[in-house]
Design a protein around this motif. Structure first.
Motif, PDB file in Angstrom:
ATOM      1  N   GLY A  13       0.830  -1.197   0.000  1.00 32.94           N
ATOM      2  CA  GLY A  13       0.000   0.000   0.000  1.00 32.94           C
ATOM      3  C   GLY A  13       0.859   1.240   0.000  1.00 32.94           C
ATOM      4  O   GLY A  13       2.001   1.227   0.479  1.00 32.94           O
ATOM      5  N   LEU A  14       0.330   2.327  -0.536  1.00 29.47           N
ATOM      6  CA  LEU A  14       1.035   3.599  -0.592  1.00 29.47           C
ATOM      7  C   LEU A  14       0.476   4.554   0.456  1.00 29.47           C
ATOM      8  O   LEU A  14      -0.731   4.582   0.702  1.00 29.47           O
ATOM      9  N   VAL A  15       1.361   5.334   1.033  1.00 27.40           N
ATOM     10  CA  VAL A  15       0.984   6.452   1.893  1.00 27.40           C
ATOM     11  C   VAL A  15       1.615   7.695   1.284  1.00 27.40           C
ATOM     12  O   VAL A  15       2.847   7.768   1.161  1.00 27.40           O
ATOM     13  N   VAL A  16       0.794   8.645   0.872  1.00 29.60           N
ATOM     14  CA  VAL A  16       1.290   9.817   0.152  1.00 29.60           C
ATOM     15  C   VAL A  16       1.058  11.067   0.985  1.00 29.60           C
ATOM     16  O   VAL A  16      -0.059  11.333   1.432  1.00 29.60           O
ATOM     17  N   ALA A  17       2.143  11.818   1.207  1.00 28.90           N
ATOM     18  CA  ALA A  17       2.080  13.091   1.926  1.00 28.90           C
ATOM     19  C   ALA A  17       1.966  14.208   0.893  1.00 28.90           C
ATOM     20  O   ALA A  17       2.935  14.525   0.204  1.00 28.90           O
ATOM     21  N   ARG A  18       0.795  14.811   0.788  1.00 30.32           N
ATOM     22  CA  ARG A  18       0.525  15.794  -0.256  1.00 30.32           C
ATOM     23  C   ARG A  18       0.275  17.180   0.319  1.00 30.32           C
ATOM     24  O   ARG A  18      -0.383  17.332   1.338  1.00 30.32           O
ATOM     25  N   TYR A  19       0.818  18.195  -0.366  1.00 27.23           N
ATOM     26  CA  TYR A  19       0.495  19.585  -0.041  1.00 27.23           C
ATOM     27  C   TYR A  19      -0.256  20.215  -1.208  1.00 27.23           C
ATOM     28  O   TYR A  19      -1.479  20.290  -1.198  1.00 27.23           O
ATOM     29  N   ARG A  20       0.451  20.592  -2.265  1.00 29.14           N
ATOM     30  CA  ARG A  20      -0.211  21.157  -3.448  1.00 29.14           C
ATOM     31  C   ARG A  20       0.068  20.365  -4.723  1.00 29.14           C
ATOM     32  O   ARG A  20      -0.319  20.771  -5.818  1.00 29.14           O
ATOM     33  N   GLU A  21       0.728  19.229  -4.593  1.00 27.52           N
ATOM     34  CA  GLU A  21       1.172  18.485  -5.774  1.00 27.52           C
ATOM     35  C   GLU A  21      -0.003  17.892  -6.558  1.00 27.52           C
ATOM     36  O   GLU A  21      -1.026  17.524  -5.983  1.00 27.52           O
ATOM     37  N   ASP A  22       0.194  17.778  -7.847  1.00 21.41           N
ATOM     38  CA  ASP A  22      -0.746  17.078  -8.720  1.00 21.41           C
ATOM     39  C   ASP A  22      -0.522  15.574  -8.529  1.00 21.41           C
ATOM     40  O   ASP A  22       0.587  15.068  -8.733  1.00 21.41           O
ATOM     41  N   LEU A  23      -1.569  14.873  -8.144  1.00 20.88           N
ATOM     42  CA  LEU A  23      -1.443  13.439  -7.872  1.00 20.88           C
ATOM     43  C   LEU A  23      -1.965  12.571  -9.006  1.00 20.88           C
ATOM     44  O   LEU A  23      -2.283  11.401  -8.808  1.00 20.88           O
ATOM     45  N   PRO A  32      -3.058   0.351  -4.118  1.00 19.74           N
ATOM     46  CA  PRO A  32      -3.884   0.887  -3.030  1.00 19.74           C
ATOM     47  C   PRO A  32      -3.180   2.029  -2.323  1.00 19.74           C
ATOM     48  O   PRO A  32      -1.969   1.963  -2.069  1.00 19.74           O
ATOM     49  N   CYS A  33      -3.931   3.077  -2.000  1.00 18.07           N
ATOM     50  CA  CYS A  33      -3.283   4.297  -1.551  1.00 18.07           C
ATOM     51  C   CYS A  33      -4.126   5.038  -0.521  1.00 18.07           C
ATOM     52  O   CYS A  33      -5.356   5.079  -0.626  1.00 18.07           O
ATOM     53  N   VAL A  34      -3.437   5.621   0.465  1.00 19.23           N
ATOM     54  CA  VAL A  34      -4.035   6.599   1.371  1.00 19.23           C
ATOM     55  C   VAL A  34      -3.300   7.913   1.137  1.00 19.23           C
ATOM     56  O   VAL A  34      -2.067   7.963   1.226  1.00 19.23           O
ATOM     57  N   VAL A  35      -4.032   8.959   0.795  1.00 15.56           N
ATOM     58  CA  VAL A  35      -3.456  10.282   0.593  1.00 15.56           C
ATOM     59  C   VAL A  35      -3.766  11.132   1.813  1.00 15.56           C
ATOM     60  O   VAL A  35      -4.931  11.274   2.202  1.00 15.56           O
ATOM     61  N   TYR A  36      -2.724  11.683   2.416  1.00 16.63           N
ATOM     62  CA  TYR A  36      -2.897  12.636   3.506  1.00 16.63           C
ATOM     63  C   TYR A  36      -2.701  14.032   2.922  1.00 16.63           C
ATOM     64  O   TYR A  36      -1.607  14.371   2.462  1.00 16.63           O
ATOM     65  N   ASN A  37      -3.772  14.790   2.911  1.00 19.26           N
ATOM     66  CA  ASN A  37      -3.796  16.064   2.215  1.00 19.26           C
ATOM     67  C   ASN A  37      -3.655  17.223   3.197  1.00 19.26           C
ATOM     68  O   ASN A  37      -4.499  17.426   4.060  1.00 19.26           O
ATOM     69  N   LYS A  38      -2.584  17.993   3.025  1.00 19.60           N
ATOM     70  CA  LYS A  38      -2.340  19.168   3.854  1.00 19.60           C
ATOM     71  C   LYS A  38      -2.528  20.467   3.079  1.00 19.60           C
ATOM     72  O   LYS A  38      -2.154  21.534   3.573  1.00 19.60           O
ATOM     73  N   LEU A  47      -8.388  11.033  -8.699  1.00 18.40           N
ATOM     74  CA  LEU A  47      -7.624   9.997  -8.024  1.00 18.40           C
ATOM     75  C   LEU A  47      -8.102   8.615  -8.450  1.00 18.40           C
ATOM     76  O   LEU A  47      -9.235   8.458  -8.922  1.00 18.40           O
ATOM     77  N   PRO A  48      -7.289   7.594  -8.276  1.00 16.85           N
ATOM     78  CA  PRO A  48      -7.734   6.237  -8.593  1.00 16.85           C
ATOM     79  C   PRO A  48      -8.938   5.855  -7.750  1.00 16.85           C
ATOM     80  O   PRO A  48      -9.051   6.282  -6.594  1.00 16.85           O
ATOM     81  N   PRO A  49      -9.847   5.064  -8.302  1.00 20.07           N
ATOM     82  CA  PRO A  49     -11.003   4.617  -7.511  1.00 20.07           C
ATOM     83  C   PRO A  49     -10.550   3.928  -6.229  1.00 20.07           C
ATOM     84  O   PRO A  49      -9.596   3.154  -6.222  1.00 20.07           O
ATOM     85  N   GLY A  50     -11.232   4.234  -5.139  1.00 23.39           N
ATOM     86  CA  GLY A  50     -10.918   3.605  -3.870  1.00 23.39           C
ATOM     87  C   GLY A  50      -9.846   4.299  -3.052  1.00 23.39           C
ATOM     88  O   GLY A  50      -9.561   3.866  -1.928  1.00 23.39           O
ATOM     89  N   THR A  51      -9.259   5.369  -3.604  1.00 27.26           N
ATOM     90  CA  THR A  51      -8.235   6.084  -2.846  1.00 27.26           C
ATOM     91  C   THR A  51      -8.851   6.748  -1.619  1.00 27.26           C
ATOM     92  O   THR A  51      -9.855   7.447  -1.715  1.00 27.26           O
ATOM     93  N   GLU A  52      -8.258   6.528  -0.476  1.00 26.76           N
ATOM     94  CA  GLU A  52      -8.708   7.175   0.752  1.00 26.76           C
ATOM     95  C   GLU A  52      -7.976   8.494   0.908  1.00 26.76           C
ATOM     96  O   GLU A  52      -6.748   8.555   0.752  1.00 26.76           O
TER      97      GLU A  52
END
Length: 238
Positions: A13-23, A32-38, A47-52
């Motif tokens: 699984g992926l854990v992505v730390a995002r601020y302003r980036e294009d994902l 499978p991915c969890v995006v933490y959006n700041k 985003l891909p279907p199912g992305t949290e």
């Protein structure tokens, strides 16, 4: 003849730390991915279907994101987790070589997982530094004003000692200095949940990175995920 039970948890699984980036690249990576959006709100259609997607306050750099995720999912981690910045691609290949594509990143992560790799920094380089993070470029004039700790050293030794209650080595070899890495579940769980809460408290005590605590974690991830033992003499590279 006995056989081991299949792993009931997802393999990667992926854990992505995002601020302003294009994902948009996550669609091609297709894992499978969890995006933490700041930063600004994300459109789920991008985003891909199912992305949290989990909203977090913009504090503590990616260390805050990764530690928050580990604590929240401590008992239900996949076999491997890839911790990634919102745009990891600038760090994955030397500048003179073609940039790694999302498909290339996917292939690399799947290969590392298939090899049951315990820990892998995903940047093309390693950094060797002392207890103040030197040499570093945190006084680069081009970066002035980006965060409150600009121009200061990095408290690698101090954070090491606060984390491990052990004397700091004189040198460190940072294998995940860009905050992009893959870690096997057992390596994460070798530290207690309390350890990660203590680490998160250190980050939250410096929310704007005015003391460069977040930068220190970038040089310590291989120690965090080395297992229950820590080396007390340098260079520290596990």
């Amino acid at each position: 003849m006995s056989t081991s039970a299949p792993d009931p948890l997802p393999g990667l699984g992926l854990v992505v730390a995002r601020y302003r980036e294009d994902l948009g690249w996550l669609r091609e990576v297709g894992l499978p991915c969890v995006v933490y959006n700041k930063g600004p709100e994300l459109d789920p259609a991008d985003l891909p279907p199912g992305t949290e997607v989990v909203a977090l306050p913009n504090v503590g750099r990616e260390a805050h994101t990764y530690l928050t995720h580990i604590i929240a999912h401590y008992g239900r981690l996949p076999r491997h987790t890839a911790f990634l910045q919102g745009n990891p691609f600038a760090h994955l290949a030397p500048p003179e070589e073609p940039r790694v594509t999302p498909a290339g990143l996917r292939a690399r992560l799947l290969e590392l997982a298939a090899l049951n790799t315990p820990f892998a920094g995903l940047a093309w380089f390693r950094l060797r530094c002392d207890g103040l993070g030197r040499p570093h470029d945190l006084a680069d004039p081009a970066k002035k004003g980006r965060w409150k700790g600009w121009g200061k050293d990095i408290p690698v030794a101090r954070i090491f000692e606060a984390l491990f209650f052990s004397p700091s080595p004189e040198e460190f070899i940072a294998r995940a200095s860009t905050g992009n890495m893959l870690v096997r579940r057992e390596r994460i769980l070798a530290r207690s949940e309390g350890f990660y809460r203590r680490a998160l408290a250190l980050v939250l005590a410096d929310p704007d990175d005015a003391d460069n605590t977040g930068h220190a974690f970038e040089r310590l991830w291989q120690a965090v995920f080395s297992g229950a033992g820590t080396a007390a003499s340098g260079p520290h590279d596990i």
